[in-house]
Structure formats: C-alpha cells, structure tokens
Design an enzyme around this catalytic site. Sequence first.
Site, short mmCIF file in Angstrom:
data_model
loop_
_atom_site.label_atom_id
_atom_site.label_comp_id
_atom_site.label_asym_id
_atom_site.label_seq_id
_atom_site.Cartn_x
_atom_site.Cartn_y
_atom_site.Cartn_z
CG ASP A 253 -7.22 -47.41 -52.47
OD1 ASP A 253 -6.54 -47.07 -52.48
OD2 ASP A 253 -8.90 -47.83 -51.82
CG ASP B 268 -10.63 -40.86 -52.29
OD1 ASP B 268 -11.10 -41.39 -52.76
OD2 ASP B 268 -10.10 -40.92 -51.16
C1 GLA Z 1 -9.41 -44.65 -50.75
C2 GLA Z 1 -10.25 -45.03 -52.06
C3 GLA Z 1 -11.44 -44.63 -51.51
C4 GLA Z 1 -12.09 -46.33 -50.58
C5 GLA Z 1 -10.63 -45.65 -49.44
C6 GLA Z 1 -10.94 -46.72 -48.41
O1 GLA Z 1 -9.49 -43.21 -49.96
O2 GLA Z 1 -9.61 -43.41 -52.64
O3 GLA Z 1 -12.12 -44.57 -52.41
O4 GLA Z 1 -11.45 -46.97 -51.79
O5 GLA Z 1 -9.61 -45.62 -49.32
O6 GLA Z 1 -10.59 -47.11 -47.26
#
Ligand code: GLA
Length: 691
Positions: free
Chosen positions: A458, A523
């Site tokens: 990420d 997301d």
């Molecule tokens: C980001 C990612 C999510 C998740 C969060 C965890 O927002 O896009 O899918 O992994 O971080 O903190």
Amino acid sequence: MLFCAAMTMNGPDPVLHMLHGRHTSLVLEQVPGQPPLWRHWGARLPDGVASGPGLIASRPVPTFSLDAPVPFSLFPGFGLGWYGQSALLAHRNGRDFAQGFATSNLAAEPGRLICTLDDEVAGIRVVVELALDAGTDVLTVRTRLTNRGSQPLAIQWLAAAVLPLPAGALAVRHHHGRHNREFAEAVDALGHGIWLRENRRGLTGHDGVPGAVVMMPGATEQAGTAYGAQLAWSGNSRQCIEWLDDGRYQWQLGEFLAPGEVVLAPGETLAAPDVLATCSLAGSGGVARNFHGAVRRRQAWPGGAMRPRPVLINTWEGFYFDHDPARLMALADAAAEVGIERFVLDDGWFAGRRDDRRALGDWWVDTGIYPDGLRPLADHVRRRGMEFGLWVEPEMVNPHSDLFRAYPEWALQLPGRPLATARNQLVLDLTRPAVADHLFERLSALVGDLGVAYLKWDHNRDLAPAGDAAARAAYRRQVLANWQLMDRLRAAHPQLEIESCAGGGGRIDAGMAARVQRFWASDCIDALLRIGLQRGFQQFLPPELMGAHIGAARCHTTGRVFTLGFQALVAMQGHLGVEQDITRMDSTERAKLAGWIGLYKQYRHLLHGGEVWRGTAGDGVAWHAAGNGLEWLLILYRTAVMEQRHTSPLPLPFLGTGRYDIAEIRPGETRPHQLYDGAWLAHAGLPIPPG
Ligand code: GLA
C-alpha cells in the site's frame, strides 16, 4: 482546385521508414538535417507503398514564415523555428536553450526503428526507439537523452514520446478521480489550443492510468478509428495534445519534472519512461484490447506464466483494526469452505497498530495480539489449502513509531518547511540506501519467515514535501527506488506475488504492471459504481490484474445495498476476492457465495488472458464479454430501472460467422441451450431476458 488521378510511374520518392502492424502502419520520412518527420500513423498501408513527394517539397512556404520551415518531427526542438510544444526544454546555465537535432543514424530492424538524433552545437544526443508489435499493433516508444557537453545540462521537460494525430481528431477521453472514486470518465473536445493534464502528486494518482484515448469522427466503443497512449510510470506525469499549423495534433507524454530535479552531469543519460501507444480501427474497445496484449507481454509472472487467479479473502472491511487470532482462524475456516484460495491479512497486525495514527515503519508482529507471532495463523491458513498474504505499507512511517523516533531524518522533508502528514503518516526517503536496505531486510525476513506468498503493498498518501538529504526534489528517484525495492524482493523470493494499492487505485500504471500481479482498483466496492470504474481500468490494463471484491451487502463507502449476485457478476470481471466477515453469513448465504465462487473458477480461463469487449445498450443495460474467440462469457448488468416495456436485442459484435450454442448461466443451474448464427447475433442481436 481540380485533381485528376491516373496511374503513372513517377520520379523518386522521399526516403521513408515504415513499421507495419496487423491493422496499422507508421511512416517516418527521413530528411537531411532534421529528425524524421511524421507522415502517417493509422490504417495499414501495403508493403512498399509509394508516398508521392516529400513533405517539405510538397508544401509551399506560407507567408510570414521561415524560408526553411521546421515541420513536425519525431522530436521537435525549441528556439530554432518550431513554435509548437517542444520535446525538450533544457539549458546549460541559461545557454544551449535552443536545440536543433539532426538524424545521425537511423537503424531499421524488424519491427523496430532506432533513431539517433544529435545536436552537435548544444552537445545533446537523443535516441528514440520505436517498436511496433505486429501482434498487438502497440507501439512502444523509448527515449534516452545524453549530455555530451562539458557542462551540466538542466532538464525541465523531456517528452517520452511525441505522437502524431490526424487532422480532424475529435475528442479525448480520459479519467479523473479521487480516493473512493477512481477512473471517472471525462470527454473533452479537441480544439485549436492545447489539452493538458499534469500530475504532481508524486505517485500515479487516483485519476487512474496516465494516458488517454483520442476518438476520430464516428469512432465508438466498437468501431472506427481511435488512438490510445499511456505512460509506463508510477510518478509525476504530463501529457498534452496540441493543435498544429497543418491541422494535425501532436500528443506528448512524459514525466513532469520538479525544478532542478534533473541536472545531467557531462556524459550522464536520462531514460524517459516507456510509452505504449496504439491506433485501432475497432474503436476504443480495440484500443483496450491492443493495450491488454502489450501489457501482458511486459508482465513478469512468478514461474513465467499466469496461473489461474486465486480467489482471495481480504480482512480489511470485515475486521479493520480489530484483529483477533481466533476470529481470523474461524474466518479462514469459513473461507476455505466456500472455495477461497488465498487469505490476505490486511492492516493491523504489526507492533502497536491499533488504529491509523501509529506504528507504520515498525514491521514486527504485534505480540500483544499475536502472542506466538503470525506463524500459527499462517500455518492454519495453509492447512486449509490457502495461500497466506500480508498487507504492508513499506514507504511510509508514522511520526508515532519506533522507526521515526530512531531515524527522523529518514522521512522525505525540506529544511525549514513543516513535515506535512497525511493519514498521520510521512513518506520514507527511499533514495537513501540505508532506508532501502532496511526495508528490504525487514520485508524479506517477513516473507521468508512466515512463508508469505502475497504482499498487498500500500501507499496511502501523496508526496509533499519530497526533499531528499540534499534538499533536492526526490520524486522520480523515489519512484525508481520503489521499483528497485520491489524487483529486489521478487528476485529474492521468486514465487512472491505483489498487489499494488495506494488508498485503493492510486498507483495503477503499466510501469507498475511489469512488477506486480494485481492492482486494488478502488477502496469503493459499490458494485454499481464499479461498473464504470472497472471500464476505465480495463481501457488500459487487462482484467486479470484488476482486484475486484464482493463486499458486505451494504457498501461501506456509499451505503448502497446490492444483492450478492449483482456484486459477484461485477467482481467476476477481474481477479475475484471477498472482503467481508463471512463467518456472519448464514448457511444459505454462504452456499450462494460458494456457488458464485465456483462459477468464477469454472470460467476464469475465459475471463482472464483473452479478449474483452464491453459496451452499453439502451435502457440501462451494460455488458462485458470475455473469451478466447471460440467460447465467450457475456455478463449483462441492468444499471437502472427499465424505462421501456421491452429491451431491444443486444448485438454482439465480437462473434464470428459460425453457429453458437447459447445458454444462460446461474450458479448450480444450467438453463436450456439455444442455437444461433453468429452473424445473426452480431447484427440482429441476442434477446435480453427480462429483469
Ligand atoms: C488503504 C487500502 C485499504 C486498506 C487500508 C488499510 O486505504 O486501500 O484497502 O488496506 O489502507 O489501512
């Protein structure tokens, strides 16, 4: 004016260099003292076609123009008579600001032209390599610039590619976006000025892939001439489409460089990112299919080839930071029962990470939650026949972390400027070898010790301020250092797969696609919104790289409620995952989920790796078809309440002339088959069932 066309044997043609694809050709004209001139990029020309007179010879010099005009070339310079956007903006302490390049060598290899351009006065060499892949009709442009002078050369702009678009190009289709709403489609008319997009966020950004599609008059999703280009780069970018004096357009793509970011010492070379570009006579859908083929060729799958994309479960929306080994083991049991093949433990597993305010950088397992480490959970997952995957955010650090307390200087920063946090975090300076080495060692130990098969990697913020140890802009070196870290880790663990995530779809591009096996597209799992979002993704990248999940019935980001079937049919387009606590489902719901997962497994050989056609039909119907030419899977979505009493049949333009056996599919149910002629379905269409 009157013209008469009669067959003739004419005088000498200019020297032309041609590359031919399956459906398209590219033609450059070589002229002394200039870079090659763009003559054609479009429909396939016959081998050895005659062109008539050269470009300069065939055009009168307009009034109020240089007596020796500078026409549009592969690498237009600045300050010596080309008044459009220049391919290069550079200087040596204010001098050598004007550049005029001449071809010093043009090497033609099968499918490839390598053009060496020299400006002997300014002491600059540029090598532009054009490779047209006959199978996909995708042109890869690779540009390298070398400072051959005796003083440093400051570079403000180097076009990674300069592409020609025909006069009459109508509109540019591109995307903008934000967290939770990536790939929002926009269409702008092309006029008599410049269309410009820039990204200065330090990573690819939530707009989506840096690139666009240009439609010629009459072009649609399925037919007509369309052009596409994308920059294989995970950082700042710039693209512009500019109207030219002869009615054509030039399309430039490249890295956006911060002031002073690139100063080449004598002898140094700047390598621009690759550009993938294509012309399709089958509309924007054809552009997408061409890109899918080209991106697939650039990919590095563990073991050399894609294996069936394993259905995964991700813990984020089901658990967030609420980690409890017993509940997670129960989740693994339930996941294995419904047919899931990979278990991904998301954020919240490492030392002190109870919320998003702390602990990024401290990549040790939290023994408060996992007293025996993660081994027991990882082994439990494997005993259930699934792979174990782990979430990491290597480039980040929270000020509230042991790492930051020990090495505050490791964060990107600028002296005298505030440390700007986003989601309570800072960005580590990967250009420092100590930082890159530390991250490699930590990640490599985690992967090795726990047998991690998959990392969700990420990156949850933009870059600002992005100063390195010398207080200079570090954007591009940060991208290269990230790529290097990923490459190093994959070399040490050749079976490891990586998913690129950046607050959902903030780092999706063809540069990253060469080193990761999946992108988390957004997301936002709202199935209705995802239909358009996923269309945007698949305009540039193939479906098997697109992470798509079945979330809770009520979407966490929009609050809208969808049936499991609708969610499954949207998520099936890509690499299927589940993101909810399925231990809370009753047995009927779990059986339904298992049914959809079974269906995905049955058809993933068609969904991934082959051709994708998509479109919309009247009355709120959207469709997605994937197949191998012989067998197709067609997914129909009703995105709005029917306005008509009946929906018209849906033409299926991708079908050939043979006979097709059509069956409607539902999990665990085979409906009666019906035989149709492909030609009938292509033109008269398939009757759409009600509902
Ligand atoms: C980001 C990612 C999510 C998740 C969060 C965890 O927002 O896009 O899918 O992994 O971080 O903190």
